[in-house]
Design a protein around this motif. Structure first.
Motif, PDB file in Angstrom:
ATOM      1  N   GLY A  24       0.814  -1.211   0.000  1.00  0.00           N
ATOM      2  CA  GLY A  24       0.000   0.000   0.000  1.00  0.00           C
ATOM      3  C   GLY A  24       0.846   1.259   0.000  1.00  0.00           C
ATOM      4  O   GLY A  24       0.522   2.245  -0.666  1.00  0.00           O
ATOM      5  N   GLY A  25       1.956   1.208   0.657  1.00  0.00           N
ATOM      6  CA  GLY A  25       2.834   2.378   0.663  1.00  0.00           C
ATOM      7  C   GLY A  25       3.421   2.640  -0.707  1.00  0.00           C
ATOM      8  O   GLY A  25       3.603   3.789  -1.125  1.00  0.00           O
ATOM      9  N   HIS A  28       0.781   4.279  -2.905  1.00  0.00           N
ATOM     10  CA  HIS A  28       0.588   5.664  -2.478  1.00  0.00           C
ATOM     11  C   HIS A  28       1.702   6.549  -3.000  1.00  0.00           C
ATOM     12  O   HIS A  28       1.482   7.672  -3.486  1.00  0.00           O
ATOM     13  N   LEU A  31       1.209   7.059  -6.840  1.00  0.00           N
ATOM     14  CA  LEU A  31       0.153   8.036  -7.118  1.00  0.00           C
ATOM     15  C   LEU A  31       0.622   9.453  -6.822  1.00  0.00           C
ATOM     16  O   LEU A  31       0.293  10.411  -7.549  1.00  0.00           O
ATOM     17  N   THR A  32       1.400   9.577  -5.770  1.00  0.00           N
ATOM     18  CA  THR A  32       1.916  10.908  -5.421  1.00  0.00           C
ATOM     19  C   THR A  32       2.818  11.442  -6.524  1.00  0.00           C
ATOM     20  O   THR A  32       2.756  12.619  -6.904  1.00  0.00           O
TER      21      THR A  32
END
Length: 278
Positions: A24-25, A28, A31-32
């Protein structure tokens, strides 16, 4: 001891939980990064649009040949300079060129039809002009002939008046009663009829003379309008009135009539005068 071993066997459960957290990290972070790139592109695009739209450092005109035919992006270009033709093919896309071509074809077809109609109308007007010019020449020639004829008639009328006065003097100096008795003895009925006709004719002549004088004193245009209306009812009376006018007076009135009517009256006057002189 057995209880402790069981506890160690259940230890892998938290390890699986740490693996999901790491995945999940990563998403994230990805996407950032993508969002940051989009923001940078948006900022760069906005700045590029602003620079082009305001033609800063003349960059709008510099990039115009490269992007003016590209959909969407071309809207970032500044308006064309005043000296540039917006309909110049170099500023139009293929679709716009086709549209303009079809518009020009439609306009050309419409202008061609209008030009043909204008040429046809011009030919009709030229033909009408020639016809009117011919009628005018005929009327002018008839007017000149009528003036000559009226002048001749005036001379003959003056001569007849002179002769009439001479005959009256002869009768006055002679025996008028004897002349009357002579006609009565020859043919009393005919003599009476002749006297009656003479009296009626003299009265009619006086009335026509008065009408001729009235019309001669009117404005030529007004007199022409009245005589034109009267012609449809009593052409002979109109001819009598005109024949009693002076040549210049009758000429002015006829000039204000329709050329066809004036020519017709002149011809009838000429025919009447020729018949009277025969």
């Amino acid at each position: 001891m057995a209880g402790k071993v069981k506890t160690k066997a259940e230890a892998p459960v938290p390890q699986g939980s740490d693996s999901k957290g790491g995945s999940g990290g990563f998403l994230h972070g990805l996407l950032t990064v993508l969002l940051s790139i989009l923001i940078v592109l948006a900022v760069f695009g906005g700045a590029f649009y602003y620079v082009l739209k305001n033609n800063i450092y003349n960059l709008g005109e510099y990039f115009r040949p490269r992007i003016e035919k590209t959909p969407i992006i071309r809207h970032a270009l500044p308006p064309l300079p005043a000296w540039e033709d917006p309909d110049d093919p170099k500023h139009l896309t293929q679709a716009e060129l086709i549209k303009k071509y079809n518009e020009y074809r439609s306009d050309k077809a419409d202008l061609t039809l209008r030009l043909e109609e204008a040429n046809r109308r011009i030919m009709e007007l030229e033909s009408e002009k020639e016809r009117l010019s011919s009628l005018k020449d005929e009327a002018e020639a008839a007017r000149l002939d009528n003036e000559k004829l009226l002048e001749k008639i005036e001379q003959e009328r003056a001569q007849l008046q002179k002769e009439k006065e001479e005959v009256a003097q002869i009768i006055a100096r002679g025996n008028p009663e004897g002349l009357k008795d002579y006609f009565n003895r020859i043919d009393p009925e005919t003599a009476q009829k002749i006297y009656t006709d003479i009296i009626k004719q003299e009265a009619a002549d006086q009335q026509v003379k008065a009408m001729a004088k009235t019309y001669a004193e009117m404005e030529p245009a007004n007199a022409a309008a009245i005589l034109t209306e009267l012609t449809s009812k009593d052409t002979d009376l109109v001819l009598d009135i005109i024949s009693l006018m002076k040549s210049d007076e009758s000429a002015e009135i006829m000039e204000n009539m329709e050329p066809e009517l004036a020519a017709e009256l002149i011809k009838k006057l000429a025919d009447r005068n020729i018949k009277n002189t025969e």
